[in-house]
Design a protein around this motif. Structure first.
Motif, PDB file in Angstrom:
ATOM      1  N   THR A  37      -0.595  12.510   1.386  1.00  0.00           N
ATOM      2  CA  THR A  37      -0.343  11.919   0.078  1.00  0.00           C
ATOM      3  C   THR A  37      -0.584  12.938  -1.033  1.00  0.00           C
ATOM      4  OG1 THR A  37      -1.077   9.790   0.970  1.00  0.00           O
ATOM      5  CG2 THR A  37      -0.882   9.965  -1.413  1.00  0.00           C
ATOM      6  N   ASP A  39       0.753   4.276  -2.597  1.00  0.00           N
ATOM      7  CA  ASP A  39       0.611   5.676  -2.197  1.00  0.00           C
ATOM      8  C   ASP A  39       1.703   6.552  -2.802  1.00  0.00           C
ATOM      9  OD1 ASP A  39      -1.570   4.931  -0.698  1.00  0.00           O
ATOM     10  OD2 ASP A  39      -0.485   4.868   1.210  1.00  0.00           O
ATOM     11  N   HIS A  40       2.875   5.948  -3.068  1.00  0.00           N
ATOM     12  CA  HIS A  40       3.984   6.700  -3.655  1.00  0.00           C
ATOM     13  C   HIS A  40       4.046   6.539  -5.174  1.00  0.00           C
ATOM     14  CE1 HIS A  40       5.253   6.963   0.539  1.00  0.00           C
ATOM     15  NE2 HIS A  40       6.100   7.899   0.167  1.00  0.00           N
ATOM     16  N   TYR A  41       2.964   6.003  -5.780  1.00  0.00           N
ATOM     17  CA  TYR A  41       2.848   5.916  -7.248  1.00  0.00           C
ATOM     18  C   TYR A  41       3.947   5.051  -7.868  1.00  0.00           C
ATOM     19  CZ  TYR A  41       0.136   9.803  -5.682  1.00  0.00           C
ATOM     20  OH  TYR A  41      -0.732  10.576  -4.961  1.00  0.00           O
ATOM     21  N   ARG A 101      -9.938  11.831   2.601  1.00  0.00           N
ATOM     22  CA  ARG A 101     -11.049  10.963   2.137  1.00  0.00           C
ATOM     23  C   ARG A 101     -12.414  11.571   2.397  1.00  0.00           C
ATOM     24  NH1 ARG A 101      -7.163   8.003   4.805  1.00  0.00           N
ATOM     25  NH2 ARG A 101      -6.001   6.554   3.524  1.00  0.00           N
ATOM     26  N   HIS A 106       0.494   0.091  -9.258  1.00  0.00           N
ATOM     27  CA  HIS A 106      -0.938   0.400  -9.361  1.00  0.00           C
ATOM     28  C   HIS A 106      -1.675  -0.798  -9.933  1.00  0.00           C
ATOM     29  CE1 HIS A 106      -1.134   1.453 -13.883  1.00  0.00           C
ATOM     30  NE2 HIS A 106       0.087   1.053 -13.656  1.00  0.00           N
ATOM     31  N   GLN A 160       0.835  -1.189   0.000  1.00  0.00           N
ATOM     32  CA  GLN A 160       0.000   0.000   0.000  1.00  0.00           C
ATOM     33  C   GLN A 160       0.878   1.251   0.000  1.00  0.00           C
ATOM     34  OE1 GLN A 160      -3.456   0.113  -0.265  1.00  0.00           O
ATOM     35  NE2 GLN A 160      -2.966   2.268  -0.669  1.00  0.00           N
ATOM     36  N   LYS A 161       2.000   1.177   0.717  1.00  0.00           N
ATOM     37  CA  LYS A 161       2.944   2.293   0.739  1.00  0.00           C
ATOM     38  C   LYS A 161       3.472   2.560  -0.670  1.00  0.00           C
ATOM     39  CE  LYS A 161       5.328   4.858   3.861  1.00  0.00           C
ATOM     40  NZ  LYS A 161       4.754   5.601   4.990  1.00  0.00           N
ATOM     41  N   LEU A 199      -7.647   9.794  -0.989  1.00  0.00           N
ATOM     42  CA  LEU A 199      -6.335   9.981  -0.377  1.00  0.00           C
ATOM     43  C   LEU A 199      -6.383  10.951   0.802  1.00  0.00           C
ATOM     44  CD1 LEU A 199      -4.164  10.308  -3.622  1.00  0.00           C
ATOM     45  CD2 LEU A 199      -4.631   8.251  -2.269  1.00  0.00           C
ATOM     46  N   ASP A 200      -5.351  10.891   1.672  1.00  0.00           N
ATOM     47  CA  ASP A 200      -5.249  11.853   2.766  1.00  0.00           C
ATOM     48  C   ASP A 200      -4.397  13.039   2.320  1.00  0.00           C
ATOM     49  OD1 ASP A 200      -2.604  10.993   2.884  1.00  0.00           O
ATOM     50  OD2 ASP A 200      -2.984   9.603   4.515  1.00  0.00           O
ATOM     51  N   SER A 240      -7.929   1.410  -5.651  1.00  0.00           N
ATOM     52  CA  SER A 240      -6.965   2.369  -5.105  1.00  0.00           C
ATOM     53  C   SER A 240      -6.200   1.774  -3.938  1.00  0.00           C
ATOM     54  CB  SER A 240      -7.675   3.641  -4.652  1.00  0.00           C
ATOM     55  OG  SER A 240      -8.655   3.336  -3.669  1.00  0.00           O
ATOM     56  N   ASP A 241      -6.702   0.653  -3.381  1.00  0.00           N
ATOM     57  CA  ASP A 241      -6.034  -0.011  -2.269  1.00  0.00           C
ATOM     58  C   ASP A 241      -5.399  -1.307  -2.757  1.00  0.00           C
ATOM     59  OD1 ASP A 241      -6.944   1.950  -0.545  1.00  0.00           O
ATOM     60  OD2 ASP A 241      -8.802   0.860  -0.100  1.00  0.00           O
TER      61      ASP A 241
END
Length: 370
Positions: free
Chosen positions: A349, A54-56, A310, A59, A50-51, A345-346, A66-67
């Protein structure tokens, strides 16, 4: 990624009569992480992947998830399909890594243990020596270009003057590689990073507001919200990814103004009257309209603060900044950034996404209908 290619976990796979090149099955990868001691259990393996999402870095092949899900779903490294975002910061980092690998693989390398003021330093070189080598190896065409490359490497924290007193120059001054690119890193190191702390406490965050008074003696920013409450935060600038990592080098330090008060958190109390969910925003007939804003950042940022998660919302807008000029308002919700959907996203991110993107920012926001 390379180890997964070697182990044939990354390969072309067929699903529903369609072939997806260079992808892996999430469940198989989680098994691989545990078998190769990269993760102690499945939960940690999922957090690690997941990390990377989140850092693209990875995918879902169709971007439908998205998860990262520990299931028979296909994911892909963005470097394998050409969608990895090559920002200037990433390009400089990769150039530094390439030069480092070339240097350490060369016989009679210019990288040596040297001593200055009775202190020994690893992986050191003279500025003029590095410039000679760059020209000789065809990395640059002339000394001016070599100096510019050296300065970029220093500003991004890849090299440094051994005592942090000089920028890079064509001289007999001693420098060293700050990063040992050959150190074997474990994936679990990713989980030790406190990205939210780095972004919220770093004075380099582009989301603190623009300096309202251009007078060089004034080092404060004003953060304005709907109730006219004003808070002072210490001066900031738009910066590279590397500068968020924390370092003592004065050319890319995360705390360049030690004589000023510590950074205060920008408007920690939300400006929203109540929490809003994504379901509320996207439900048919919801009282929200979508707007597209094009914001051209100036020398110190874009002039707004984003908070929450979110969805994220606009916490504050500088009335005289680029964001306000583009039509941004407090309480708008961030729908997309430079074409990427971000409602899930938060703000940490989204902050990272904006910081590694171009100076011209294209955002879609959702605004309540008055």
């Amino acid at each position: 990624r390379l180890r997964l290619h070697d182990g044939k976990l990354i390969k072309d796979r067929r699903y529903h009569l369609r072939t997806y090149p260079n992808c892996f099955v999430a469940k198989e990868l989680t098994d691989w992480l545990i078998d190769h001691k990269e993760a102690p259990d499945r939960e940690t393996g999922i957090r690690l992947m997941q990390k990377l999402m989140d850092h693209y870095i990875i995918h879902h092949v169709c971007d439908e998830h998205s998860d990262y899900k520990d299931a028979k779903l296909l994911y892909r490294f963005r470097k394998d399909d050409g969608t990895f975002p090559l920002s200037k910061d990433v390009k400089v980092f990769m150039r530094g890594q390439s030069i480092y690998e070339k240097l350490v693989s060369t016989e009679e390398s210019i990288l040596k243990v040297r001593e200055e003021n009775s202190v020994k330093y690893q992986r050191t070189f003279l500025g003029c020596e590095m410039i000679d080598w760059l020209i000789q190896e065809g990395e640059v065409e002339n000394r001016k270009e070599a100096v510019e490359l050296g300065r970029a490497l220093l500003e991004h924290g890849i090299i440094q003057h051994v005592s942090n007193r000089h920028h890079f120059s064509d001289s007999d001054v001693l420098y060293q590689f700050w990063i040992n690119f050959r150190r074997r890193r474990r994936l679990t190191e990713l989980l030790n990073e406190n990205s939210s702390r780095a972004l919220s406490e770093s004075p380099d965050s582009p989301f603190c507001l623009r300096k309202l008074n251009p007078d060089p003696g004034n080092t404060s920013f004003l953060s304005v919200q709907t109730n006219k409450e004003i808070k002072i935060v210490s001066a900031v600038r738009r910066s590279s990814i590397t500068s968020l990592a924390g370092n003592s080098n004065p050319y890319f330090s995360t705390s360049p103004m030690l004589v000023f008060p510590p950074v205060a958190e920008c408007n920690p109390k939300s400006v929203l009257k109540r929490p809003i969910t994504n379901e509320e925003l996207l439900s048919p007939g919801a009282p929200y309209i979508k707007k597209t804003l094009t914001i051209v950042g100036d020398a110190v940022g874009w002039g707004f603060v984003v908070r929450g998660g979110r969805p994220c919302h606009i916490q504050a807008v500088d009335p005289g900044g680029p964001a306000a000029a583009a039509g941004m308002k407090v309480c708008q919700f961030v729908f997309s950034v430079n074409g990427m959907y971000v409602l899930h996203l938060d703000y940490q991110t989204i902050s990272s996404l904006i910081m590694t993107g171009p100076r011209t920012l294209v955002m879609e926001v959702m605004e309540a209908i008055e």
